[in-house]
Design a protein around this motif. Structure first.
Motif, PDB file in Angstrom:
ATOM      1  N   LEU A  67      17.924  -3.671   9.491  1.00  0.00           N
ATOM      2  CA  LEU A  67      16.767  -4.082   8.695  1.00  0.00           C
ATOM      3  C   LEU A  67      15.513  -3.283   9.008  1.00  0.00           C
ATOM      4  O   LEU A  67      14.580  -3.238   8.208  1.00  0.00           O
ATOM      5  CB  LEU A  67      16.487  -5.575   8.918  1.00  0.00           C
ATOM      6  N   ALA A  68      15.440  -2.696  10.197  1.00  0.00           N
ATOM      7  CA  ALA A  68      14.238  -1.985  10.636  1.00  0.00           C
ATOM      8  C   ALA A  68      13.925  -0.802   9.716  1.00  0.00           C
ATOM      9  O   ALA A  68      14.819  -0.128   9.205  1.00  0.00           O
ATOM     10  CB  ALA A  68      14.414  -1.505  12.069  1.00  0.00           C
ATOM     11  N   ARG A  69      12.632  -0.568   9.522  1.00  0.00           N
ATOM     12  CA  ARG A  69      12.157   0.543   8.696  1.00  0.00           C
ATOM     13  C   ARG A  69      11.091   1.320   9.486  1.00  0.00           C
ATOM     14  O   ARG A  69       9.903   1.285   9.149  1.00  0.00           O
ATOM     15  CB  ARG A  69      11.572   0.026   7.368  1.00  0.00           C
ATOM     16  N   PRO A  70      11.514   2.021  10.557  1.00  0.00           N
ATOM     17  CA  PRO A  70      10.542   2.721  11.421  1.00  0.00           C
ATOM     18  C   PRO A  70       9.715   3.774  10.675  1.00  0.00           C
ATOM     19  O   PRO A  70       8.551   4.007  11.014  1.00  0.00           O
ATOM     20  CB  PRO A  70      11.427   3.352  12.503  1.00  0.00           C
ATOM     21  N   LYS A  71      10.288   4.413   9.677  1.00  0.00           N
ATOM     22  CA  LYS A  71       9.554   5.447   8.941  1.00  0.00           C
ATOM     23  C   LYS A  71       8.431   4.853   8.078  1.00  0.00           C
ATOM     24  O   LYS A  71       7.530   5.574   7.644  1.00  0.00           O
ATOM     25  CB  LYS A  71      10.517   6.242   8.059  1.00  0.00           C
ATOM     26  N   LEU A  72       8.519   3.550   7.818  1.00  0.00           N
ATOM     27  CA  LEU A  72       7.495   2.890   6.993  1.00  0.00           C
ATOM     28  C   LEU A  72       6.516   2.087   7.849  1.00  0.00           C
ATOM     29  O   LEU A  72       5.779   1.247   7.329  1.00  0.00           O
ATOM     30  CB  LEU A  72       8.168   1.964   5.975  1.00  0.00           C
ATOM     31  N   PHE A  73       6.501   2.346   9.146  1.00  0.00           N
ATOM     32  CA  PHE A  73       5.641   1.576  10.059  1.00  0.00           C
ATOM     33  C   PHE A  73       4.174   1.644   9.645  1.00  0.00           C
ATOM     34  O   PHE A  73       3.496   0.607   9.554  1.00  0.00           O
ATOM     35  CB  PHE A  73       5.807   2.094  11.488  1.00  0.00           C
ATOM     36  N   VAL A  74       3.680   2.848   9.410  1.00  0.00           N
ATOM     37  CA  VAL A  74       2.258   3.007   9.052  1.00  0.00           C
ATOM     38  C   VAL A  74       1.950   2.267   7.757  1.00  0.00           C
ATOM     39  O   VAL A  74       0.936   1.561   7.647  1.00  0.00           O
ATOM     40  CB  VAL A  74       1.894   4.495   8.919  1.00  0.00           C
ATOM     41  N   PHE A  75       2.834   2.407   6.782  1.00  0.00           N
ATOM     42  CA  PHE A  75       2.623   1.704   5.510  1.00  0.00           C
ATOM     43  C   PHE A  75       2.564   0.193   5.717  1.00  0.00           C
ATOM     44  O   PHE A  75       1.684  -0.481   5.166  1.00  0.00           O
ATOM     45  CB  PHE A  75       3.753   2.038   4.530  1.00  0.00           C
ATOM     46  N   ASN A  76       3.487  -0.349   6.497  1.00  0.00           N
ATOM     47  CA  ASN A  76       3.537  -1.796   6.705  1.00  0.00           C
ATOM     48  C   ASN A  76       2.325  -2.310   7.482  1.00  0.00           C
ATOM     49  O   ASN A  76       1.844  -3.418   7.218  1.00  0.00           O
ATOM     50  CB  ASN A  76       4.839  -2.174   7.423  1.00  0.00           C
ATOM     51  N   VAL A  77       1.838  -1.529   8.424  1.00  0.00           N
ATOM     52  CA  VAL A  77       0.621  -1.916   9.150  1.00  0.00           C
ATOM     53  C   VAL A  77      -0.567  -1.950   8.193  1.00  0.00           C
ATOM     54  O   VAL A  77      -1.366  -2.894   8.198  1.00  0.00           O
ATOM     55  CB  VAL A  77       0.337  -0.941  10.318  1.00  0.00           C
ATOM     56  N   ILE A  78      -0.678  -0.917   7.360  1.00  0.00           N
ATOM     57  CA  ILE A  78      -1.784  -0.868   6.388  1.00  0.00           C
ATOM     58  C   ILE A  78      -1.686  -2.039   5.410  1.00  0.00           C
ATOM     59  O   ILE A  78      -2.693  -2.681   5.082  1.00  0.00           O
ATOM     60  CB  ILE A  78      -1.772   0.472   5.628  1.00  0.00           C
ATOM     61  N   LEU A  79      -0.463  -2.332   4.949  1.00  0.00           N
ATOM     62  CA  LEU A  79      -0.267  -3.448   4.025  1.00  0.00           C
ATOM     63  C   LEU A  79      -0.679  -4.772   4.673  1.00  0.00           C
ATOM     64  O   LEU A  79      -1.373  -5.596   4.053  1.00  0.00           O
ATOM     65  CB  LEU A  79       1.196  -3.524   3.593  1.00  0.00           C
ATOM     66  N   THR A  80      -0.278  -4.977   5.927  1.00  0.00           N
ATOM     67  CA  THR A  80      -0.628  -6.210   6.636  1.00  0.00           C
ATOM     68  C   THR A  80      -2.134  -6.335   6.822  1.00  0.00           C
ATOM     69  O   THR A  80      -2.711  -7.405   6.617  1.00  0.00           O
ATOM     70  CB  THR A  80       0.072  -6.260   8.010  1.00  0.00           C
ATOM     71  N   LEU A  81      -2.785  -5.239   7.195  1.00  0.00           N
ATOM     72  CA  LEU A  81      -4.241  -5.247   7.364  1.00  0.00           C
ATOM     73  C   LEU A  81      -4.942  -5.533   6.038  1.00  0.00           C
ATOM     74  O   LEU A  81      -5.938  -6.259   5.991  1.00  0.00           O
ATOM     75  CB  LEU A  81      -4.717  -3.911   7.934  1.00  0.00           C
ATOM     76  N   CYS A  82      -4.410  -4.963   4.961  1.00  0.00           N
ATOM     77  CA  CYS A  82      -5.003  -5.215   3.635  1.00  0.00           C
ATOM     78  C   CYS A  82      -4.900  -6.692   3.262  1.00  0.00           C
ATOM     79  O   CYS A  82      -5.842  -7.264   2.700  1.00  0.00           O
ATOM     80  CB  CYS A  82      -4.294  -4.360   2.583  1.00  0.00           C
ATOM     81  N   VAL A  83      -3.756  -7.293   3.574  1.00  0.00           N
ATOM     82  CA  VAL A  83      -3.573  -8.722   3.283  1.00  0.00           C
ATOM     83  C   VAL A  83      -4.567  -9.560   4.088  1.00  0.00           C
ATOM     84  O   VAL A  83      -5.225 -10.457   3.554  1.00  0.00           O
ATOM     85  CB  VAL A  83      -2.121  -9.155   3.603  1.00  0.00           C
ATOM     86  N   ILE A  84      -4.698  -9.257   5.385  1.00  0.00           N
ATOM     87  CA  ILE A  84      -5.588 -10.036   6.253  1.00  0.00           C
ATOM     88  C   ILE A  84      -7.046  -9.862   5.837  1.00  0.00           C
ATOM     89  O   ILE A  84      -7.809 -10.835   5.748  1.00  0.00           O
ATOM     90  CB  ILE A  84      -5.392  -9.630   7.721  1.00  0.00           C
ATOM     91  N   VAL A  85      -7.455  -8.619   5.564  1.00  0.00           N
ATOM     92  CA  VAL A  85      -8.836  -8.357   5.135  1.00  0.00           C
ATOM     93  C   VAL A  85      -9.110  -9.041   3.807  1.00  0.00           C
ATOM     94  O   VAL A  85     -10.188  -9.593   3.575  1.00  0.00           O
ATOM     95  CB  VAL A  85      -9.098  -6.839   5.038  1.00  0.00           C
ATOM     96  N   SER A  86      -8.130  -9.024   2.915  1.00  0.00           N
ATOM     97  CA  SER A  86      -8.299  -9.661   1.602  1.00  0.00           C
ATOM     98  C   SER A  86      -8.492 -11.166   1.730  1.00  0.00           C
ATOM     99  O   SER A  86      -9.232 -11.775   0.942  1.00  0.00           O
ATOM    100  CB  SER A  86      -7.078  -9.376   0.719  1.00  0.00           C
TER     101      SER A  86
END
Length: 462
Positions: free
Chosen positions: A255-274
């Motif tokens: 299930l891991a997606r190490p290549k998408l780590f940066v994207f997922n961090v940015i997505l999570t931060l966007c959700v929290i900031v929103s």
């Protein structure tokens, strides 16, 4: 004539028998019944709320206090008040579950663990600071969503108890919730007819003391966990985690997606900031969008997406059903006026000789009372009545309000009648009994400590 004789006589003549006092008694009985069922593990919370809510409704209908149609409206109003929280829980659990599946938290946790090593006290202090910062918006649900998913994996890795995580979190949230845009302060200011900022300025010394106590709480319980043997190489067995689902190593790697780590961090931060910046949008909608994007990018194809949703559906639906059931119960008690009558009954028990000590009395009793009253009933039902009682003894209404706001806030997120409580325990995988057992006594002491500071600093006078 006994109360039972009066009830029977009233039924025979076909009149309404539920006086204000009897409505209050019914309310106390209903809440005590719910708390007893929860603390004795007789049944799950949702069944307790539905069962006691139904029983209360039947009594109100049989006694002709309200019609079936009216009870139906009360239920609808109650569910309407919490349906947003239920939806928020479902989609937030799905979102953070997906982020856990893709391995985002593992990378962050490993980095944090390397930085703090086996510094258990550093982890608890970090928990406190994150909760304080997360609660700057005054939202209990968003703070839980920011703090618990981020910190829980670290607690698991260091073999620290999730009840400790919740205790530190709710202590920090309790003192930060005193900000002028926080719900309790705004409600109390509305009752007093003053600006929320003006009320907050008066209670700042008590809030500062609360912040110091919250940090002290993190340090103390970090020390306790360390003494128990928690740490990076700990061999402790933590039973509190037994109900949390674990995936196998092979499945985790798949299930891991190490290549998408940066994207997922940015997505999570966007959700929290929103959640903080886009307060006009429903929080559950933000998580809906986050879930959709996370699934589309990380797991292509409806089959795999459906599988990930099903993997997290159990915990999401369990807590969502609890929140909706709590809404039914609270809708019956609030809309029927039962909670307001409970508030009046409590105020009526105040001995005349103790009138001038009203702020102190209500401050000391605020934590137990928070277990019975939701926020609106507490401030819009109980506070106006107590202000009226205090006026007869020359008590400054502001002092009564401050005692109620500060001391009650400490226990807001351990109360079984506050829907956000179930969001917190659901995210942490802790049952309500364990949460209350761990937090109640501690939060009561914190509440009294803040009250004492208020008295010695002159914030509260009698």
């Amino acid at each position: 004539m006994s109360i039972y004789t009066s009830i029977i006589k009233s039924i025979i003549i076909g009149g309404k028998i539920m006086s204000e006092v009897m409505l209050a008694v019914l309310g106390f009985a209903a809440i005590i019944m719910v708390i007893t069922l929860l603390l004795r593990n007789v049944t799950i919370p949702s069944i307790a709320f539905i069962g006691v809510g139904l029983l209360t409704s039947v009594v109100l209908v049989v006694t002709r206090t309200f019609s079936i149609n009216e009870m139906g409206e009360f239920v609808k109003e109650g569910v309407a008040d919490v349906h947003g929280t239920a939806a928020l829980f479902i989609f937030s659990v799905l979102f953070f579950g997906i982020m856990n599946d893709v391995g985002m938290f593992d990378r962050i946790i490993n980095a944090l663990v390397k930085k703090v090593g086996d510094n258990v006290i550093g982890v608890t202090l970090m928990t406190c600071l994150i909760a304080m910062i997360g609660h700057l918006d005054g939202g209990g649900a968003s703070t839980f969503l920011i703090t618990i998913p981020a910190m829980l994996p670290i607690y698991k890795k260091l073999k620290m108890r999730p009840t400790t995580l919740l205790l530190i979190c709710v202590t920090a949230m309790g003192v930060m919730n005193l900000l002028p845009w926080g719900g309790p302060t705004m409600r109390a200011a509305t009752v007093l007819g003053i600006e929320a900022n003006a009320l907050w300025m008066k209670l700042i010394p008590m809030q500062i003391a609360g912040i110091v106590i919250a940090i002290g709480t993190a340090l103390f319980w970090g020390y306790v966990e360390k003494k128990r043997g928690a740490g990076i190489n700990s061999t402790l067995e933590i039973e509190d985690y037994s109900e949390l689902e674990e995936t196998s190593k092979e499945e985790s790697e798949e299930l891991a997606r190490p290549k998408l780590f940066v994207f997922n961090v940015i997505l999570t931060l966007c959700v929290i900031v929103s959640l903080i910046a886009l307060s006009d949008l429903p929080a559950y909608f933000i998580f809906m969008v986050g879930c959709a994007i996370a699934l589309l990018v990380n797991y292509s194809g409806s089959k795999l997406q459906n599988k990930r949703i099903k993997a997290h559906a159990s915990s999401a639906l369990m807590m969502a059903s609890t929140i909706l059931a709590a809404g039914v119960f609270l809708g019956v008690l609030e809309s029927s006026g039962i909670m307001n009558n409970m508030a009046t009954a409590i105020a009526g028990l105040m001995p005349a000789a103790m009138g001038r000590f009203l702020p102190i009395i209500i401050g000391v009793l605020s934590v137990p009372l928070s277990m019975m009253f939701c926020t609106d009933a507490y401030f819009f039902g109980l506070l106006p009545v107590l202000i009226t009682v205090g006026n007869a003894f020359g008590v400054n209404p502001v002092h009564t309000a401050i005692a109620m706001v500060v001391c009650r806030n400490c226990a807001t997120f351990i109360s079984p009648v506050v829907p956000a409580t179930y969001l917190g325990i659901g995210l942490a995988g802790v049952d309500i009994k364990a949460h209350i057992k761990r937090c109640f006594g501690w939060m009561w002491n914190v509440s009294v400590a803040c009250l004492i500071v208020g008295i010695f600093t002159g914030v509260i006078k009698f």
